[in-house]
Design an enzyme around this catalytic site. Structure first.
Site, PDB file in Angstrom:
ATOM      1  N   HIS A 126       0.577  -0.983  -0.145  1.00 23.22           N
ATOM      2  CA  HIS A 126       0.009  -0.184   0.220  1.00 23.22           C
ATOM      3  C   HIS A 126       1.065   1.064  -0.136  1.00 23.22           C
ATOM      4  O   HIS A 126       2.115   1.297   0.425  1.00 23.22           O
ATOM      5  CB  HIS A 126      -0.612   0.103   1.413  1.00 23.22           C
ATOM      6  N   ASP A 164       2.570   1.660   3.317  1.00 24.91           N
ATOM      7  CA  ASP A 164       3.499   0.839   3.921  1.00 24.91           C
ATOM      8  C   ASP A 164       5.216   1.225   3.798  1.00 24.91           C
ATOM      9  O   ASP A 164       5.437   1.579   4.299  1.00 24.91           O
ATOM     10  CB  ASP A 164       3.615  -0.065   3.594  1.00 24.91           C
TER      11      ASP A 164
END
Ligand code: XUL
Ligand code: CO
Length: 447
Positions: free
Chosen positions: A109, A112
């Site tokens: 993501h 992240d």
């Protein structure tokens, strides 16, 4: 694939390259069944399985749960002076892990990879900076991006949804985030882009215009698709179904629901399904059911490999350990033609009390071995042909005569009914389920 921690701190000291040692090995840090270059059918194991590591569970999740503080000591955070430096160290740790394990792909993501900034512009700047570093590491190691995605569920602004939010400003902010995540995915050569609509659903129908929200979701997805295609993205878009959690009801409930949605809104040319084992379970389906359903609709794409805890009603995201489940999954995947752009992404996390650095390796080794065994069993089932032969025979009455005419649409309903009166009680045969289950168990033991 090169090892990469040159010039950086080694985050998993004492753990070298994980190699295949075979089933007799007791080394917890070796593969027992996953032998990357071994041929199964026409392809090497690694090309069938296309393993990917989920950045979020392995390098961001810290073992905390609603009842307790973090338990996982992440050295890449401890030794950093700022969130951006921590993100860079985390990236180095991740690539060290990918290369030591021998995983060829990863998934992330946006959040992240890089921390959220004070403004959308700052968030984008952070993301692009980390993506530039990821690009260098991909080049140096040969590790590839299976898919990217945007986290449209953690920030408080998304508490009422992202693309389905009742406030237009939030929908637009979600677009800003997805645009940047798409840009980065494209720049990193991502083979896919996933939409998991964690908060695209509702908590109560009393405050929800369900029709409007679904239309907004479709509009948002179409616009994102058009944007990415215009930027030259040739990869696959995925929707990842999940019935609930965090919302009470998620619009992308299961494969069949998403397939109906994609077709209704004309998105089925560009979108495929990313099917997660634990999500299937939450929807009340077997993992194999979801895979077979997607394949039957021509919408199979990729897999989030994990398992649930059958007696828990939430997404435990555990590493796969059941040969029975991976054999049936791989049987469905092989018959669907195998992976093309997709792969097996371990959307799985080690337990809160698994606190040794080696635990992360052992979890993935077990998951990869379990899928390697599943692959070999599935290939055995296919090569032997007993199951498919039985199924073929079971439908043989449609191969010729009136059965074939029925399939081709050459019978009217009243003719079909007349034939029915003629046939009387014919055609009652055993499904032989128990015999087939016994045969499957033989394949499982490799006999
Ligand atoms: C959550 C889940 C996500 C998606 C990516 O249940 O599976 O991690 O895979 O957003
Ligand atoms: Co997932």
């Amino acid at each position: 694939m090169a090892d990469y921690y040159v010039g950086n701190k080694e985050y998993f000291p004492g753990i070298g390259k994980i190699t295949y040692e075979g089933p007799k090995s007791d080394n917890p840090l070796a593969f027992k069944y996953y032998d990357a270059d071994k041929k199964v059918g026409k392809k090497k194991m690694k090309d069938h399985l296309r393993f990917a590591i989920a950045y979020w569970h392995s390098f961001c999740a810290d073992g905390s749960d609603p009842f307790g503080a973090p338990t996982h000591p992440h050295p890449w955070i401890v030794d950093a002076k700022s969130p951006m430096e921590a993100a860079e160290h985390k990236l180095n740790a991740a690539f060290e892990f990918f290369t030591k394990l021998g995983a060829e792909f990863y998934c992330f993501h946006d959040r992240d990879l890089a921390p959220e900034g004070e403004s959308p512009a700052e968030s984008e700047k952070n993301l692009f900076a980390l993506a530039a570093k990821a690009k260098k590491l991909q080049k140096a190691t040969g590790v590839k991006l299976l898919w990217g995605t945007a986290n449209l569920f953690s920030h408080p602004r998304f508490m009422n949804g992202a693309a389905t939010n009742p406030e237009f400003s939030v929908v637009a902010l979600a677009a800003a985030q997805v645009k940047a995540a798409l840009d980065v995915t494209i720049d990193l050569g991502g083979q896919g882009y996933t939409f998991w609509g964690g908060r695209e659903g509702y908590m109560s129908l009393l405050n929800t215009d369900l029709k409007k929200e679904k239309e907004h979701l479709a509009k948002f997805l179409s616009m994102a698709r058009d944007y990415a295609r215009k930027q030259g993205f040739k990869g696959v878009f995925y929707i990842e179904p999940k019935p609930m959690e965090p919302t009470k009801h998620q619009y992308d409930y299961d494969v069949e629901t998403v397939a109906g949605f994609l077709r209704y809104y004309g998105l089925d040319k560009d979108f495929r399904l990313n099917i997660e084992a634990n999500h299937a379970e939450l929807a009340g389906h077997d993992f194999a059911h979801e895979l077979e359903t997607a394949a039957s609709l021509g919408l199979f794409g990729s897999v989030d490999a994990n398992r649930g805890e059958p007696r828990n009603g939430w997404d435990t995201d555990q590493f796969p350990t059941s040969y029975y489940e991976t054999a049936l999954a791989m049987y469905a995947i092989l018959r669907a033609g195998g992976f093309t752009a997709g792969g097996l992404n371990f959307d799985a996390k080690i337990r809160r009390n698994s606190i040794e650095p080696a635990d992360l390796f052992e979890a993935h080794i077990g998951g990869m071995d379990t899928f390697a065994v599943g692959l070999e069993i599935a290939q055995r089932i296919i090569d032997d042909g007993k199951l498919s032969g039985f199924v073929k025979k079971r439908y043989a009455s449609f191969n010729s005569g009136d059965g074939a005419k029925f399939e081709k649409g050459e019978l009217s309903f009243d003719v079909l009914a007349k034939l029915g009166s003629k046939y009387g009680t014919a055609g009652i045969t055993s499904g032989k389920q128990e015999q087939l289950e016994n045969i499957l168990n033989k394949y499982l033991l490799g006999l």
